[in-house]
Motif scaffolding. Sequence first.
Motif, mmCIF file in Angstrom:
data_model
loop_
_atom_site.group_PDB
_atom_site.id
_atom_site.type_symbol
_atom_site.label_atom_id
_atom_site.label_comp_id
_atom_site.label_asym_id
_atom_site.label_seq_id
_atom_site.Cartn_x
_atom_site.Cartn_y
_atom_site.Cartn_z
ATOM 1 N N UNK A 149 0.816 -1.209 0.000
ATOM 2 C CA UNK A 149 0.000 0.000 0.000
ATOM 3 C C UNK A 149 0.853 1.264 0.000
ATOM 4 N N UNK A 150 0.199 2.396 0.132
ATOM 5 C CA UNK A 150 0.892 3.682 0.046
ATOM 6 C C UNK A 150 0.333 4.671 1.068
ATOM 7 N N UNK A 151 1.171 5.649 1.414
ATOM 8 C CA UNK A 151 0.705 6.810 2.170
ATOM 9 C C UNK A 151 0.215 7.847 1.159
ATOM 10 N N UNK A 152 -0.786 8.605 1.534
ATOM 11 C CA UNK A 152 -1.282 9.667 0.665
ATOM 12 C C UNK A 152 -0.480 10.953 0.879
ATOM 13 N N UNK A 153 -0.378 11.819 -0.126
ATOM 14 C CA UNK A 153 0.239 13.125 0.087
ATOM 15 C C UNK A 153 -0.685 13.999 0.935
ATOM 16 N N UNK A 154 -0.125 14.879 1.758
ATOM 17 C CA UNK A 154 -0.985 15.750 2.552
ATOM 18 C C UNK A 154 -1.585 16.823 1.638
ATOM 19 N N UNK A 155 -2.800 17.237 1.954
ATOM 20 C CA UNK A 155 -3.419 18.316 1.190
ATOM 21 C C UNK A 155 -3.633 17.984 -0.276
ATOM 22 N N UNK A 156 -3.758 16.706 -0.576
ATOM 23 C CA UNK A 156 -4.022 16.274 -1.958
ATOM 24 C C UNK A 156 -2.986 16.831 -2.927
ATOM 25 N N UNK A 157 -3.415 17.622 -3.902
ATOM 26 C CA UNK A 157 -2.507 18.087 -4.957
ATOM 27 C C UNK A 157 -1.440 19.048 -4.433
#
Length: 271
Positions: A149-157
């Motif tokens: 799996x992966x971590x998401x970037x903060x604040x999307x874009x």
Amino acid sequence: TTLLDGNWGYGQVAAMAAVDAGIEKCRAAGTAVTGAYHINHVGRLGDFTERCAKAGLIAFSFVGGTPPGAKGNVAPFGGRGPVWGTNPLAIAIPTGGEDVFSLDFATSVIAAGKAIAAKGKGEELEADYLIDAQGAPSRNPTDLLDRGGSILPFGDHKGYGLAFVVELLAGALVGSLAPELGEREMHNGLLLIVIDPEAIGSAGGFAASVESVIERVKACPPAEGFAEVMVPGEPERRRLAESRESGIPVAAAVVADLNRLGEELGVKLSW
């Protein structure tokens, strides 16, 4: 400018050498740029920018660099697989006093260490900070650590855009200076930029202006659920003071792992 070969030693040693070189050359020239490659994990990035700020200098630092084929742990915005690391950045600014302004964060929504700590405690994360290998939202740290799996970037874009910048500055500019490495090996690089406020104008005037900004922010009435408005770096300083007073809490699973490791190495740990 300075370019340092970390010789694959402790990343903290290379980062401190970058700080020392940056401070020395910045004092002489008004600004300095230092790169370090062949480095291992440097730990808390803000520690190094704060050392510059305590010397009266402004500092920016970036760490990144995940070559093709290497295992990243953060997905790009709109993607469902890991591409690069948590790509942290840190900025520290002198305030004229003992404390400095310190901004230090990963460009992912959480640092990988939070997932490791949660797994060690047998807990889930408090929000959907992760996606599993199929791209579905997840709070299970095992999805990240063991299942692709992966971590998401903060604040999307927005976090994704900052992560991209860090990858280009620290990875492509500095980390790629290790061409002898294979595709799947880490090419991490560190970039440190140091500025002397005195070279731009007046260090004293700058410190007074910084103090004024901090006072204005601190005077803002707190929103519901908050006791006060704090300056970046202030919560960490308070936690450090508490830890020095009462100690650092360690999860039972971590204590068990350390005790087991101590037995294997013949080291008796005292808690």
